[in-house]
Scaffold this active site. Structure first.
Site, short mmCIF file in Angstrom:
data_model
loop_
_atom_site.label_atom_id
_atom_site.label_comp_id
_atom_site.label_asym_id
_atom_site.label_seq_id
_atom_site.Cartn_x
_atom_site.Cartn_y
_atom_site.Cartn_z
N LEU A 1 59.68 32.99 10.78
CA LEU A 1 60.04 32.88 9.37
C LEU A 1 61.55 33.06 9.28
CD1 LEU A 1 57.32 35.12 7.61
CD2 LEU A 1 57.33 32.62 7.85
N ASP A 2 62.17 32.37 8.33
CA ASP A 2 63.60 32.56 8.11
C ASP A 2 63.88 34.02 7.75
OD1 ASP A 2 63.94 29.83 8.46
OD2 ASP A 2 63.85 29.40 6.32
N LYS A 3 65.09 34.44 8.00
CA LYS A 3 65.50 35.82 7.71
C LYS A 3 65.10 36.24 6.30
CE LYS A 3 69.62 38.72 7.15
NZ LYS A 3 71.09 38.79 7.25
#
Length: 346
Positions: free
Chosen positions: A169-171
């Protein structure tokens, strides 16, 4: 403790006289004590390229760096220096690698942290990642990542590539991730994701009132944006490199302001920034996703995206696994400010 089916890694320090190539421009001060690592090629790597086999044995180093080591003559295969990264290896072969610490390798250290574990057994765990937590070490974020936390959470993580992480998942995206605890389960989960037998659904707040059909499928290839290399974009595969990407989108509700909608997105593929790119393509960029045209709204300080639901067959027992995580507090507050409510059953 070693993973079943894999040989133990034998490590012995031995200062050597010549320097190794720099891993990348992110490692300008490469140096420090050099060590040898010796390992037996496991059965799972039989027939692999040398660089691929090394990546499984020393996952704390990038494959690019390991290729540089091979080309620099710093790897011995069955006591012979080998210079070809594509050389094939067999189960039981002996590999000896000369290594020098880099920021990347030193990032793979256990760091105790409070992980929101939704489910765990001997084979896998499911975590609810908070926004702001980086999944994997990278330039600018060598410490304090989910990977570091997993290394502290269970001892088997250090024997697995990426500590068992099979998707990311993106930050600034919150929500559910499944993580393997053994190599066998990791390989199965990777295959299941590739076969699209792992269902991943997200909730998102987007700019613009939703009009027309409540169900929409976006089937548009995604690649690096040719005008901005830090972004991804829908691309013409005849002109630019990219990969096919498919997202199923359902409109759940329009907000009271007439300028925002709540949608559910289901991934059929898993490309970098896929939902963010496809929603921007539909001219519905996510709230506060400035990289893809979103504007700050409803008090949000990060893109309005949450991995809400995860469904798959357990790779060992075969039993159906269904996990749901309500949106994080900041998303719930934003929804309330917009007159929207979260209803798990819908």
């Amino acid at each position: 403790m070693t993973e079943p089916g894999r040989s133990p890694i034998i490590i012995s320090g031995a200062p050597l006289g010549h320097a190794l190539p720099d891993e990348s421009q992110d490692d300008p001060d490469a140096g420090g004590e050099v060590e040898w690592r010796q390992a037996q090629v496991p059965a799972a790597s039989h027939g692999d390229r040398l660089d691929r086999a090394l990546a499984g044995i020393v996952p704390e180093f990038s494959r690019t760096y390991l290729q540089q080591l091979i080309e620099a003559g710093s790897v011995k295969h069955n006591a012979q220096v080998v210079l070809k990264t594509s050389a094939k290896v067999k189960a039981g072969d002996t590999l000896v690698i000369e290594l020098r610490p880099t920021p990347q390798s030193q990032a793979f250290k256990a760091e105790p942290m409070a992980l929101a574990v939704v489910y765990e057994d001997d084979h896998l765990l499911v975590v609810n990642k908070p926004a702001g937590l980086v999944v994997h070490p990278a330039p600018g974020n060598w410490r304090g990542t989910l990977l570091n936390g997993l290394l502290a959470h269970h001892t088997g993580a250090r024997f697995l590539p990426r500590a068992g992480i099979v998707h990311r998942l993106d930050k600034d995206t919150s929500g559910l991730m499944v993580v393997a605890k053994t190599r066998e389960v990791m390989d199965k989960l990777v295959a299941m994701i590739a076969e699209r037998s792992v269902s991943r659904e997200y909730l998102a707040l987007a700019h613009g009132e939703w009009e027309g059909s409540r169900q929409r499928q976006v089937n548009q290839p995604i690649g690096r944006d040719p005008r901005n290399r830090i972004r991804m974009a829908v691309v013409d595969l005849d002109r630019h490199p990219g990969k096919l990407a498919v997202t199923d989108i359902s409109m759940l509700a329009n907000a009271d302001d007439g300028k925002t909608c709540l949608v559910r997105c289901k991934l059929q593929t898993g490309r970098t920034h896929q939902i963010r790119v496809h929603m921007a393509f539909l001219e519905h960029p996510l709230l506060s996703d400035e990289l893809y045209g979103g504007k700050p709204a409803a008090g949000l300080e990060r893109q309005a995206l949450h991995a809400w639901r995860l469904v798959f067959a357990h790779p060992v027992s075969g039993q159906p696994q269904v996990f749901m995580a309500p949106p994080a507090a900041d998303l719930l507050a934003a929804m309330a400010a917009l007159g929207l409510s979260y209803n798990e059953s819908s």
